[in-house]
Design a protein around this motif. Structure first.
Motif, short mmCIF file in Angstrom:
data_model
loop_
_atom_site.label_atom_id
_atom_site.label_comp_id
_atom_site.label_asym_id
_atom_site.label_seq_id
_atom_site.Cartn_x
_atom_site.Cartn_y
_atom_site.Cartn_z
N ALA A 73 0.84 -1.20 0.00
CA ALA A 73 0.00 0.00 0.00
C ALA A 73 0.87 1.25 0.00
CB ALA A 73 -0.92 -0.01 1.21
N ALA A 74 1.98 1.22 0.77
CA ALA A 74 2.91 2.36 0.79
C ALA A 74 3.57 2.55 -0.57
CB ALA A 74 3.97 2.16 1.87
N TYR A 75 3.88 1.44 -1.25
CA TYR A 75 4.50 1.52 -2.58
C TYR A 75 3.53 2.13 -3.58
CZ TYR A 75 6.25 -0.02 -7.13
OH TYR A 75 6.67 -0.05 -8.44
N ILE A 76 2.26 1.74 -3.52
CA ILE A 76 1.26 2.29 -4.44
C ILE A 76 1.07 3.78 -4.17
CG2 ILE A 76 -1.17 2.20 -5.15
CD1 ILE A 76 -1.09 -0.82 -4.48
N ASP A 77 1.09 4.17 -2.89
CA ASP A 77 1.03 5.60 -2.56
C ASP A 77 2.22 6.34 -3.18
OD1 ASP A 77 -1.25 5.21 -1.09
OD2 ASP A 77 -0.25 5.17 0.86
N VAL A 115 5.17 10.56 -5.68
CA VAL A 115 6.48 10.91 -6.22
C VAL A 115 6.65 10.42 -7.66
CG1 VAL A 115 8.97 10.63 -5.93
CG2 VAL A 115 7.50 10.89 -3.93
N ALA A 116 6.22 9.19 -7.93
CA ALA A 116 6.42 8.61 -9.27
C ALA A 116 5.43 9.14 -10.29
CB ALA A 116 6.31 7.08 -9.19
N GLY A 117 4.33 9.74 -9.85
CA GLY A 117 3.38 10.36 -10.78
C GLY A 117 2.65 9.39 -11.69
N ARG A 118 2.40 8.18 -11.22
CA ARG A 118 1.68 7.20 -12.04
C ARG A 118 0.23 7.61 -12.23
NH1 ARG A 118 3.43 1.93 -12.73
NH2 ARG A 118 5.47 2.88 -12.32
N GLU A 119 -0.39 7.18 -13.32
CA GLU A 119 -1.77 7.53 -13.65
C GLU A 119 -2.72 7.13 -12.52
OE1 GLU A 119 -3.00 9.08 -16.17
OE2 GLU A 119 -1.33 9.17 -17.59
N PRO A 120 -3.71 7.98 -12.18
CA PRO A 120 -4.68 7.63 -11.13
C PRO A 120 -5.41 6.32 -11.42
CG PRO A 120 -4.85 9.96 -11.66
CD PRO A 120 -3.92 9.36 -12.67
N ALA A 121 -5.73 6.09 -12.69
CA ALA A 121 -6.43 4.84 -13.04
C ALA A 121 -5.56 3.62 -12.76
CB ALA A 121 -6.84 4.86 -14.51
N THR A 179 -3.03 3.40 -10.43
CA THR A 179 -2.92 3.17 -8.99
C THR A 179 -4.22 2.65 -8.41
OG1 THR A 179 -3.41 5.53 -8.58
CG2 THR A 179 -1.10 4.88 -8.67
N SER A 180 -5.35 3.08 -8.99
CA SER A 180 -6.64 2.58 -8.53
C SER A 180 -6.76 1.08 -8.81
CB SER A 180 -7.78 3.34 -9.21
OG SER A 180 -9.04 2.84 -8.82
N THR A 181 -6.30 0.66 -9.98
CA THR A 181 -6.31 -0.77 -10.33
C THR A 181 -5.40 -1.55 -9.40
OG1 THR A 181 -6.76 -0.27 -12.65
CG2 THR A 181 -5.83 -2.43 -12.16
N TYR A 182 -4.22 -1.00 -9.11
CA TYR A 182 -3.28 -1.67 -8.21
C TYR A 182 -3.90 -1.85 -6.82
CZ TYR A 182 0.75 -1.29 -11.38
OH TYR A 182 1.62 -1.44 -12.42
N ALA A 234 7.54 -3.27 -6.73
CA ALA A 234 7.53 -3.05 -5.28
C ALA A 234 8.78 -3.62 -4.63
CB ALA A 234 6.28 -3.68 -4.67
N TRP A 235 9.17 -4.82 -5.02
CA TRP A 235 10.33 -5.43 -4.35
C TRP A 235 11.63 -4.71 -4.70
CZ3 TRP A 235 6.42 -8.31 -2.66
CH2 TRP A 235 6.61 -9.01 -1.45
#
Length: 397
Positions: free
Chosen positions: A85-89, A94-100, A102-105, A158-159
């Motif tokens: 969960a911290a990685y997805i945050d 910071v990484a600026g990944r698309e909201p869609a 991160t929502s899927t993740y 994540a790893w």
């Protein structure tokens, strides 16, 4: 049974205790007062082994605590679910990944990963545990092969991050086999289905009333735009009047839905682009704006091209649902709104359009994406190549 635990140190506010079972086996316990998603303290236990003095056991306990420092610092917990969960945050911040994305993740983590390995300490996860999770996902049919591959991409990233933080010693995902995923066949609407769709939306676009038809007319306009430009539904819903000018369309933004809320963002792959409109579509958009002016109190450059009665932009999910209902009512059992984009692209490629220009028009990051999705060999192509081969063999005579 255990002997009385004794506090032996403190690591960044986390109290470390040493204890021993009746069997003689030593263990370390950490009291985490701020575990992610929990109000009460949580006690993490770690086995140390047999045959050592209390001083040796205490040293090992503190060494273990030091290895967990990074995990406790970013997630308030070293459990796999909390660390992921911290990685997805991190990806969404910071990484600026698309909201869609991160929502899927988050959905994959909550529904599939957490029940399988979420409660395990991140440093205790082993490759065979992940591989077994993939096997269960595949055999149960809980996830499509492409979704299992998405889980793998999440865990792999994540790893690597966990190791950079010092939360784990090894990147266990390097020993996990990548799940196989079947390449989806890109579908499109053949000519007779496109004709049926256009005939169905024609009366909606011709109705100039401003009653309950407002949303339906915007939906129908979205279909016409997609067929004429190949824009994605989010890009269409993100259009404003100022983006349509002098027969040109400027794709500057997209509308996404994050946690149910609409948000403007940059188009996929940062594919900001300008397109020339087909004359029919340019005329239809002018008529659409004139119709909006008859019932909207106020219009201007920032007025959404796709808007509801209250002037708010229409959500991509609403457009998709409406279109799916439309094609099913026409007896078309396949396809979604995104299939319109594939139909547009397939038509351009079949018409021998320049692949580099087709890729640019579609907003593809690479022409290879266009080739992989839309360039297909046909018997006719093979016959033409055979004739060309004959000419080449004759020296071009």
């Amino acid at each position: 049974m255990t002997v009385l635990e004794a506090e032996i140190g403190n690591v960044d506010g986390v109290r470390i205790f040493l204890g021993r079972y009746d069997s003689g086996r030593w263990y370390a316990r950490a009291y985490l007062p701020h575990a992610r998603g929990e109000g009460a303290s949580r006690r993490v236990r770690h086995a140390l082994g047999f045959g050592m003095t209390s001083h040796e056991a205490a040293r090992l306990a503190l060494e273990w605590a030091e290895t967990q420092r990074a995990a406790w610092g970013v997630a308030g917990s070293s459990r796999t679910a909390d660390m992921l969960a911290a990685y997805i945050d991190h990806l969404g911040g910071v990484a600026g990944r698309e909201p869609a994305t991160t929502s899927t993740y988050r959905s994959l983590l909550r529904c599939h990963i957490a029940p399988a390995i979420g409660a395990i300490e991140v440093g205790d996860v082993r490759p065979h545990m992940v591989q077994r999770m993939y096997s269960k996902m595949a055999s149960s049919g809980a996830l499509a092969p492409s979704s299992i591959k998405l889980v793998h991409e999440l865990l792999s990233g994540a790893w690597k991050w966990f190791r950079e933080l010092g939360a784990v010693d090894l990147d266990i995902m390097s020993d996990v086999a990548t799940p196989r995923s079947r390449k989806a066949v890109t579908g499109y609407f053949p000519a007779h289905e496109v004709k049926a769709i256009r005939e169905a939306i024609a009366p909606i676009l011709a109705d100039d009333s401003a009653g309950r038809n407002v949303n339906a007319r915007s939906f129908a306009m979205a279909v016409l735009i997609s067929l004429g430009t190949g824009l994605r539904e989010g890009e269409i819903c993100g259009l404003m009047r100022r983006d349509v000018r002098d027969g040109r369309l400027s794709v500057q933004r997209k509308l996404t839905e994050s946690a149910g809320r609409p948000e403007y963002g940059i188009p996929k792959d940062s594919s900001v682009r300008n397109l020339t409109l087909p004359p029919e579509l340019d005329e239809a958009l002018r008529a659409h704006f004139a119709w909006q002016d008859t019932w909207m109190r106020r219009t201007g450059p920032s007025t959404p091209v796709m808007c509801s009665r209250c002037g708010q932009p229409i959500r991509p999910s609403a457009v998709s649902r409406w279109f799916t209902q439309l094609v099913r009512s026409l007896g078309i059992s396949h396809g979604t709104f995104h299939t319109l984009r594939h139909t547009h692209a397939t038509g351009l490629v079949a018409g021998k359009g320049n692949l580099a220009e087709v890729a640019r028009r579609l907003g593809h990051a690479s022409v290879n994406t266009t080739i992989g999705n839309y360039v297909h060999a046909s018997p006719r192509d093979d016959v033409e190549l055979a004739l060309l081969s004959g000419e080449v063999a004759k020296g071009g005579e």
